[in-house]
Design a protein around this motif. Structure first.
Motif, PDB file in Angstrom:
ATOM      1  N   GLN A  33       0.934  -1.202   0.014  1.00 28.94           N
ATOM      2  CA  GLN A  33      -0.107   0.049   0.066  1.00 28.94           C
ATOM      3  C   GLN A  33       0.838   1.304   0.030  1.00 28.94           C
ATOM      4  OE1 GLN A  33      -2.100  -0.711   3.850  1.00 28.94           O
ATOM      5  NE2 GLN A  33      -0.638   0.655   4.982  1.00 28.94           N
ATOM      6  N   PHE A  34       0.327   2.515  -0.323  1.00 29.76           N
ATOM      7  CA  PHE A  34       1.020   3.567  -0.387  1.00 29.76           C
ATOM      8  C   PHE A  34       1.128   4.117   1.216  1.00 29.76           C
ATOM      9  CE2 PHE A  34      -1.122   4.408  -4.515  1.00 29.76           C
ATOM     10  CZ  PHE A  34       0.227   4.468  -5.256  1.00 29.76           C
ATOM     11  N   ASN A  35       2.428   4.564   1.637  1.00 28.92           N
ATOM     12  CA  ASN A  35       2.867   5.187   2.912  1.00 28.92           C
ATOM     13  C   ASN A  35       2.196   6.672   2.658  1.00 28.92           C
ATOM     14  OD1 ASN A  35       4.857   6.438   1.629  1.00 28.92           O
ATOM     15  ND2 ASN A  35       6.411   5.176   2.552  1.00 28.92           N
ATOM     16  N   ASN A  36       2.622   7.234   3.909  1.00 32.00           N
ATOM     17  CA  ASN A  36       2.131   8.852   3.924  1.00 32.00           C
ATOM     18  C   ASN A  36       2.926   9.673   3.114  1.00 32.00           C
ATOM     19  OD1 ASN A  36       0.487   8.448   6.024  1.00 32.00           O
ATOM     20  ND2 ASN A  36       2.048   8.859   7.657  1.00 32.00           N
ATOM     21  N   TYR A  37       3.982   9.196   2.460  1.00 33.40           N
ATOM     22  CA  TYR A  37       4.820   9.901   1.410  1.00 33.40           C
ATOM     23  C   TYR A  37       4.597   9.598  -0.013  1.00 33.40           C
ATOM     24  CZ  TYR A  37       7.703  10.653   5.660  1.00 33.40           C
ATOM     25  OH  TYR A  37       8.102  10.721   6.892  1.00 33.40           O
ATOM     26  N   GLY A  38       3.354   8.805  -0.356  1.00 35.27           N
ATOM     27  CA  GLY A  38       2.980   8.581  -1.293  1.00 35.27           C
ATOM     28  C   GLY A  38       3.826   7.431  -2.220  1.00 35.27           C
ATOM     29  N   GLU A  39       4.490   6.682  -1.235  1.00 31.99           N
ATOM     30  CA  GLU A  39       5.482   5.487  -1.944  1.00 31.99           C
ATOM     31  C   GLU A  39       4.891   4.123  -1.573  1.00 31.99           C
ATOM     32  OE1 GLU A  39       9.640   8.097  -0.574  1.00 31.99           O
ATOM     33  OE2 GLU A  39       9.086   6.419   0.604  1.00 31.99           O
ATOM     34  N   TYR A  40       4.768   3.299  -2.352  1.00 27.28           N
ATOM     35  CA  TYR A  40       4.506   1.800  -2.286  1.00 27.28           C
ATOM     36  C   TYR A  40       5.376   1.142  -1.089  1.00 27.28           C
ATOM     37  CZ  TYR A  40       0.958   0.975  -5.542  1.00 27.28           C
ATOM     38  OH  TYR A  40      -0.461   1.283  -6.245  1.00 27.28           O
ATOM     39  N   THR A  41       5.039   0.565  -0.176  1.00 26.37           N
ATOM     40  CA  THR A  41       5.730  -0.302   0.744  1.00 26.37           C
ATOM     41  C   THR A  41       4.911  -1.780   1.124  1.00 26.37           C
ATOM     42  OG1 THR A  41       4.924   0.929   2.719  1.00 26.37           O
ATOM     43  CG2 THR A  41       7.002   1.542   1.724  1.00 26.37           C
ATOM     44  N   PRO A  42       5.464  -2.444   1.211  1.00 25.33           N
ATOM     45  CA  PRO A  42       4.657  -3.715   1.614  1.00 25.33           C
ATOM     46  C   PRO A  42       4.301  -3.822   3.123  1.00 25.33           C
ATOM     47  CG  PRO A  42       7.251  -4.415   1.434  1.00 25.33           C
ATOM     48  CD  PRO A  42       6.875  -2.929   0.840  1.00 25.33           C
ATOM     49  N   VAL A  43       3.388  -4.504   3.612  1.00 32.24           N
ATOM     50  CA  VAL A  43       2.802  -4.361   4.755  1.00 32.24           C
ATOM     51  C   VAL A  43       2.367  -5.804   5.355  1.00 32.24           C
ATOM     52  CG1 VAL A  43       1.854  -2.169   4.953  1.00 32.24           C
ATOM     53  CG2 VAL A  43       0.403  -3.897   4.084  1.00 32.24           C
ATOM     54  N   GLN A  44       2.824  -6.182   6.380  1.00 30.24           N
ATOM     55  CA  GLN A  44       2.278  -7.752   7.065  1.00 30.24           C
ATOM     56  C   GLN A  44       0.931  -7.489   7.269  1.00 30.24           C
ATOM     57  OE1 GLN A  44       5.403  -9.257   8.985  1.00 30.24           O
ATOM     58  NE2 GLN A  44       4.607 -10.975   9.427  1.00 30.24           N
ATOM     59  N   GLU A  45      -0.051  -8.373   6.425  1.00 31.18           N
ATOM     60  CA  GLU A  45      -1.109  -8.549   6.659  1.00 31.18           C
ATOM     61  C   GLU A  45      -1.645  -9.783   7.591  1.00 31.18           C
ATOM     62  OE1 GLU A  45      -3.081  -8.758   3.006  1.00 31.18           O
ATOM     63  OE2 GLU A  45      -2.920  -6.529   2.651  1.00 31.18           O
ATOM     64  N   GLN A  46      -0.691 -10.703   7.692  1.00 33.16           N
ATOM     65  CA  GLN A  46      -0.704 -11.958   8.780  1.00 33.16           C
ATOM     66  C   GLN A  46       0.739 -12.432   8.948  1.00 33.16           C
ATOM     67  OE1 GLN A  46      -3.351 -14.381   6.383  1.00 33.16           O
ATOM     68  NE2 GLN A  46      -2.016 -15.575   5.509  1.00 33.16           N
ATOM     69  N   ASN A  47       0.635 -13.211  10.002  1.00 41.01           N
ATOM     70  CA  ASN A  47       2.110 -13.670  10.540  1.00 41.01           C
ATOM     71  C   ASN A  47       2.467 -14.813   9.427  1.00 41.01           C
ATOM     72  OD1 ASN A  47       1.873 -12.127  12.773  1.00 41.01           O
ATOM     73  ND2 ASN A  47       0.992 -13.688  13.895  1.00 41.01           N
ATOM     74  N   CYS A  48       3.752 -14.844   9.458  1.00 42.99           N
ATOM     75  CA  CYS A  48       4.418 -15.953   8.619  1.00 42.99           C
ATOM     76  C   CYS A  48       4.433 -17.141   9.428  1.00 42.99           C
ATOM     77  CB  CYS A  48       5.734 -15.611   8.231  1.00 42.99           C
ATOM     78  SG  CYS A  48       5.956 -13.984   7.225  1.00 42.99           S
ATOM     79  N   LEU A  49       3.719 -18.066   8.818  1.00 43.14           N
ATOM     80  CA  LEU A  49       3.619 -19.338   9.804  1.00 43.14           C
ATOM     81  C   LEU A  49       4.842 -20.386   9.369  1.00 43.14           C
ATOM     82  CD1 LEU A  49      -0.366 -20.278   8.993  1.00 43.14           C
ATOM     83  CD2 LEU A  49       0.806 -19.101  10.923  1.00 43.14           C
ATOM     84  N   ASN A  50       5.283 -20.286   8.101  1.00 41.04           N
ATOM     85  CA  ASN A  50       6.544 -20.939   7.793  1.00 41.04           C
ATOM     86  C   ASN A  50       7.356 -19.883   7.260  1.00 41.04           C
ATOM     87  OD1 ASN A  50       8.485 -22.645   6.860  1.00 41.04           O
ATOM     88  ND2 ASN A  50       7.535 -23.124   5.028  1.00 41.04           N
ATOM     89  N   GLU A  51       8.340 -19.430   8.051  1.00 44.33           N
ATOM     90  CA  GLU A  51       9.191 -18.223   7.772  1.00 44.33           C
ATOM     91  C   GLU A  51      10.395 -18.729   6.617  1.00 44.33           C
ATOM     92  OE1 GLU A  51      10.543 -16.425  11.279  1.00 44.33           O
ATOM     93  OE2 GLU A  51       8.694 -15.707  11.918  1.00 44.33           O
ATOM     94  N   CYS A  52       9.905 -18.666   5.333  1.00 46.10           N
ATOM     95  CA  CYS A  52      10.641 -18.963   4.075  1.00 46.10           C
ATOM     96  C   CYS A  52      11.723 -18.115   3.999  1.00 46.10           C
ATOM     97  CB  CYS A  52       9.883 -19.346   3.028  1.00 46.10           C
ATOM     98  SG  CYS A  52       8.902 -18.095   2.342  1.00 46.10           S
ATOM     99  N   GLY A  53      11.597 -16.825   4.321  1.00 44.51           N
ATOM    100  CA  GLY A  53      12.462 -15.840   3.986  1.00 44.51           C
ATOM    101  C   GLY A  53      12.419 -15.608   2.339  1.00 44.51           C
ATOM    102  N   LEU A  54      11.473 -15.946   1.763  1.00 45.17           N
ATOM    103  CA  LEU A  54      11.540 -15.727   0.273  1.00 45.17           C
ATOM    104  C   LEU A  54      11.528 -14.197  -0.058  1.00 45.17           C
ATOM    105  CD1 LEU A  54      11.531 -16.827  -2.701  1.00 45.17           C
ATOM    106  CD2 LEU A  54       8.988 -17.054  -2.354  1.00 45.17           C
ATOM    107  N   CYS A  55      10.702 -13.519   0.647  1.00 49.00           N
ATOM    108  CA  CYS A  55      10.618 -12.127   0.429  1.00 49.00           C
ATOM    109  C   CYS A  55      11.971 -11.315   0.399  1.00 49.00           C
ATOM    110  CB  CYS A  55       9.326 -11.398   1.510  1.00 49.00           C
ATOM    111  SG  CYS A  55      10.019 -11.704   3.309  1.00 49.00           S
ATOM    112  N   LEU A  56      12.845 -11.849   1.321  1.00 54.44           N
ATOM    113  CA  LEU A  56      14.040 -11.034   1.129  1.00 54.44           C
ATOM    114  C   LEU A  56      14.944 -11.581   0.127  1.00 54.44           C
ATOM    115  CD1 LEU A  56      15.096 -11.332   5.042  1.00 54.44           C
ATOM    116  CD2 LEU A  56      14.933  -9.209   3.644  1.00 54.44           C
ATOM    117  N   LYS A  57      14.644 -12.909  -0.412  1.00 56.19           N
ATOM    118  CA  LYS A  57      15.582 -13.526  -1.581  1.00 56.19           C
ATOM    119  C   LYS A  57      15.064 -12.784  -2.991  1.00 56.19           C
ATOM    120  CE  LYS A  57      15.951 -17.795   1.039  1.00 56.19           C
ATOM    121  NZ  LYS A  57      15.470 -19.305   0.981  1.00 56.19           N
ATOM    122  N   VAL A  58      14.074 -12.364  -3.180  1.00 53.02           N
ATOM    123  CA  VAL A  58      13.802 -11.733  -4.204  1.00 53.02           C
ATOM    124  C   VAL A  58      13.926 -10.011  -4.219  1.00 53.02           C
ATOM    125  CG1 VAL A  58      12.270 -13.553  -4.717  1.00 53.02           C
ATOM    126  CG2 VAL A  58      11.224 -11.213  -3.869  1.00 53.02           C
TER     127      VAL A  58
END
Length: 466
Positions: A33-58
């Motif tokens: 979603q957009f933050n206050n500065y008008g920049e897109y940033t990811p937000v955590q909508e639910q807990n990572c049940l299996n913390e695969c770390g894929l988000c960091l790898k991409v």
């Protein structure tokens, strides 16, 4: 407990908002979603049940991932006839020119539109992923997937507005087919990292089209330019055209045109205030401070404006094309034979010269930005440029001033933007002291004052800003 992209990247203000992490998250734990500065940033909508770390790898700004040189070597290093330069990455050949049928409706020479439509018409791909206008005041542009030429034509033109790829990545994963993706250097890097980790993406994304980029901008940049163009803010902007051409002006002095909800239009040229906000890095995401990829090194073909004296005066616009893929090279050569594009070969030295300003920004100035961040104890991504303070006194001062303007423009805008309208007078009053100091630096450089005097003035100005 393994960290994710929110803790490692977003919280360190290193997110560029490409949306790749959200698109590939196997648990759909991330949104964007957009933050206050008008920049897109990811937000955590639910807990990572299996913390695969894929988000960091991409993530293109996450440490531990391969850099552009390493990935580029795997992609292009074994191609017959391939060349390599540190400035450009790998390349097969380079061209300059335009596509006659698309030149007028495009921001530059029209060859990007030509190649995207050619890929569809010749059944080389089933889908093209590119940025398209939305006529939605809250989201003026977004990435979309098209299978028809008409939609691609309607998406022609440069966009200086935040977009993200999560939705189109979901589609690629869901719908089989051959896809071509166009994007900025960091977005193409994210795609390449994602294809390393996901077989479907690797098999389905068959072409990548890169665009040279000096910096990205937030939503608030567009709101600011619309305001100084004459939009009062009470009529919502429905559409923006960022690269209008005027026959009586050089290609570099293009105009932005804003259309509000009632159909009224406001126009402003680059030299009428747009350039001030652009070159001084107003509304630029912090991640852009740490990018060292000028020529979208991981794209099969990269496009840019021909910012050279022999071409830039032509108001119709001219492209430079840097080719890495043999398949793309064949398409270019067929286009030449069929007279669909009017191009000639250009030396790689000229290609580099055409983007001298971006190279200065992303290589030489980057080294000092890394040094400053190091001195402040800030987290920065690993880069192919080393931190160094070995840069001229005036340039050091300029980089510091622009860094202050970059941050101040974001904060000041929030205080000056109320009820959909910008208090331009107050915003300008806050930014003018920095602008005046930049002007003084230019005068110092122009008249080449003695080093001792430069140091003295720099020291005085430094005390004013403490």
């Amino acid at each position: 407990m393994r960290s994710n992209v929110i803790e490692k990247i977003v919280d360190s203000d290193l997110c560029i908002g490409c949306g790749t992490c959200t698109g590939v998250c196997p648990q759909k734990a991330l949104g964007i979603q957009f933050n206050n500065y008008g920049e897109y940033t990811p937000v955590q909508e639910q807990n990572c049940l299996n913390e695969c770390g894929l988000c960091l790898k991409v993530c293109p700004f996450s440490d531990g991932n391969e850099n552009e040189t390493d990935i580029g070597t795997k992609l292009y290093g074994n191609i017959d006839g391939i060349n390599y330069l540190f400035e450009t990455g790998y390349y097969l050949d380079s061209y300059v020119g335009y596509a006659p049928n698309f030149r007028q409706s495009s921001s530059s020479g029209g060859i990007v539109t030509w190649i995207l439509t050619t890929l569809l018409k010749n059944n080389v791909v089933d889908y093209v992923i590119c940025v398209s206008p939305q006529h939605n005041p809250d989201q003026l542009f977004k990435f979309e997937t098209f299978s028809d030429v008409i939609s691609v034509l309607k998406s022609s033109g440069s966009v200086y507005y935040p977009v993200e790829m999560s939705e189109v990545i979901h589609k690629v994963l869901k719908v089989p087919g051959r896809y071509a993706v166009s994007g900025l250097p960091c977005f193409i890097k994210a795609i390449r990292l994602a294809t390393q980790k996901n077989r479907k993406l690797r098999e389905r994304i068959v072409f990548t089209i890169g665009l040279v980029c000096g910096q990205m901008k937030s939503k608030n940049y567009t709101k600011y330019i619309a305001a100084i163009a004459g939009n009062d803010g009470f009529k919502k902007i429905q559409s923006v055209y960022y690269r209008g051409k005027s026959p009586e002006k050089p290609a570099s002095n293009y105009y932005y045109q804003f259309t509000d909800e009632h159909g009224s239009q406001n126009k402003i040229f680059w030299n009428e205030g747009v350039s001030e906000a652009w070159v001084n890095r107003w509304f630029t995401p912090n991640a852009c401070n740490y990018c060292d990829d000028v020529f979208a090194e991981l794209a099969d073909v990269t496009f840019m404006d021909a910012w050279l004296p022999e071409y830039s005066k032509d108001s119709r616009g001219t492209n430079i094309v840097l080719v890495r893929s043999p398949k793309v090279l064949n398409i270019i050569q067929e286009g030449i034979e069929k007279a669909e594009i009017n191009v000639s070969k250009i030396s790689v030295e000229k290609v580099i010269q055409s983007q001298a300003g971006v190279i200065e920004l992303k290589r030489k100035q980057l080294s000092y930005r890394l040094y400053l961040a190091e001195q402040k104890g800030l987290k920065t991504p690993e880069k192919r440029v080393n931190a160094s303070k070995d840069i001229g006194i005036l340039k050091r001062r300029e980089i510091k001033l622009k860094a202050k303007m970059q941050e101040e423009s974001k904060q000041l805008f929030l205080g000056c933007y109320k009820d959909h309208a910008l208090d331009i007078k107050t915003f300008r009053a806050g930014m003018n002291p920095y602008i005046n100091q930049i002007r003084q630096l230019r005068l110092l450089g122009k008249f080449a004052l003695p080093i001792r005097l430069i140091k003295k003035i720099s020291k005085v100005e430094g005390k004013k800003n403490e």
